[in-house]
Scaffold this motif. Structure first.
Motif, PDB file in Angstrom:
ATOM      1  N   LYS A 108       0.827  -1.207   0.000  1.00  0.00           N
ATOM      2  CA  LYS A 108       0.000   0.000   0.000  1.00  0.00           C
ATOM      3  C   LYS A 108       0.860   1.254   0.000  1.00  0.00           C
ATOM      4  O   LYS A 108       0.614   2.195  -0.774  1.00  0.00           O
ATOM      5  N   GLU A 160       1.126   4.285  -2.761  1.00  0.00           N
ATOM      6  CA  GLU A 160       0.854   5.668  -2.345  1.00  0.00           C
ATOM      7  C   GLU A 160       2.020   6.593  -2.649  1.00  0.00           C
ATOM      8  O   GLU A 160       1.814   7.771  -2.987  1.00  0.00           O
ATOM      9  N   GLU A 161       3.249   6.083  -2.556  1.00  0.00           N
ATOM     10  CA  GLU A 161       4.444   6.895  -2.801  1.00  0.00           C
ATOM     11  C   GLU A 161       4.864   6.882  -4.268  1.00  0.00           C
ATOM     12  O   GLU A 161       5.912   7.431  -4.615  1.00  0.00           O
ATOM     13  N   ASP A 162       4.052   6.266  -5.126  1.00  0.00           N
ATOM     14  CA  ASP A 162       4.325   6.184  -6.558  1.00  0.00           C
ATOM     15  C   ASP A 162       5.643   5.469  -6.848  1.00  0.00           C
ATOM     16  O   ASP A 162       6.324   5.781  -7.821  1.00  0.00           O
TER      17      ASP A 162
END
Length: 284
Positions: free
Chosen positions: A43, A47-49
């Motif tokens: 996840k 989210e942090e690409d």
């Protein structure tokens, strides 16, 4: 294979795997997929690409991957390949980031099918902290990168790993045999971790940080060590590591002898020689 029609899977999204994923953004306009045993890491990576998609289920990822970069410990790496080999695409290219090569290359050559390629890789970068939370897009900037071709490599797969190393920021990229890799790494990396660990085994009981300066920090930084990983590396690379430890002990004994005998001239001559060796090493 055209740009935009290329999928990379990173197995293990810790410090090295996460940093690799971050640094590969934009490479051949690829799709970046991730595999990790922890849902929270998957996840966080999305989210942090760091990746376009991540999963704890290899069967969701591996069949899509043209290139697989394995960023997990040596023993689990072989188990991962063995457990999931049925999912790999035909003509897939596999590489790794591990700190030992001869044992891994030998096992991979025996395990992989004829339509799978393997090129060993080892980015010479890291830090004393683990986990995706320590991943850094700039971790490899200016670092060295060692490529260890195998019998399962082709010129095109070696060239691809070279291209990746350059893209993520590595400046000194060399091809070397797995045996030579392990012999030299036993000195430049494994012995350094052994010595840092030894330096922290018997500190003075009443020592405080007031007594420390740059020398203590420099020599003990990597004693903040991942015990499981480094135990695997030391034992898998046992013979070269023991050779370097024996040479190190001999050098320590020589310096101890000069100090015991108050042999100023021999001690100074040795230290001056060491300074010259260090300065020469920095030019290589």
């Amino acid at each position: 294979m055209s740009d935009g029609d290329f999928t990379i899977a990173i197995v293990g999204l810790g410090l090295i795997g996460g940093s690799t994923a971050l640094a590969l953004k934009g490479f051949k306009n690829c799709t970046r997929l991730g595999i990790d045993i922890r849902e929270d890491v998957c996840k966080a990576a999305m989210e942090e690409d760091a990746v376009d998609f991540a999963s704890t289920d290899p069967s969701q990822i591996i069949p899509k991957a043209d290139l697989i970069i394995i960023c997990i410990y040596p023993d689990p790496m072989i188990a991962f390949i063995n457990d999931n080999i049925k999912y790999f695409k035909k003509n897939v290219i596999i590489t790794d980031v591990g700190g030992i090569k001869e044992a891994i290359v030998s096992k991979m050559e025996a395990l992989l099918t004829d339509d799978m390629e393997f090129v060993g890789g080892h980015p010479m970068a890291g830090r004393e902290f683990d986990g995706f939370e320590s991943a850094d897009i700039n971790l490899f900037q200016g670092a060295g990168f060692l490529i260890t071709p195998s019998r399962k490599s082709t010129p095109s797969s070696i060239a691809l790993v070279h291209e990746i190393a350059k893209y993520i920021g590595c400046k000194r990229i060399e091809e070397v045999s797995p045996k030579k890799h392990d012999e030299i790494i036993a000195y430049t990396s494994h012995l350094m971790h052994v010595s840092a660990a030894a330096l922290c085994m018997n500190p003075p009981a009443d020592m405080t940080l007031t007594f420390t300066a740059g020398a203590f920090k420099d020599c003990t930084r990597i004693a903040n060590i991942n015990g499981k990983l480094w135990s695997e590396l030391f034992i898998e690379n046992k013979e070269p590591v023991l050779t370097e430890i024996s040479k190190f002990i001999s050098n320590i004994e020589l310096l101890k002898k000069y100090i015991e005998e108050e042999d100023f001239d021999s001690l100074k001559e040795t230290l001056d020689k060491v300074r010259g060796i260090k300065e020469e090493l920095l030019t290589r």
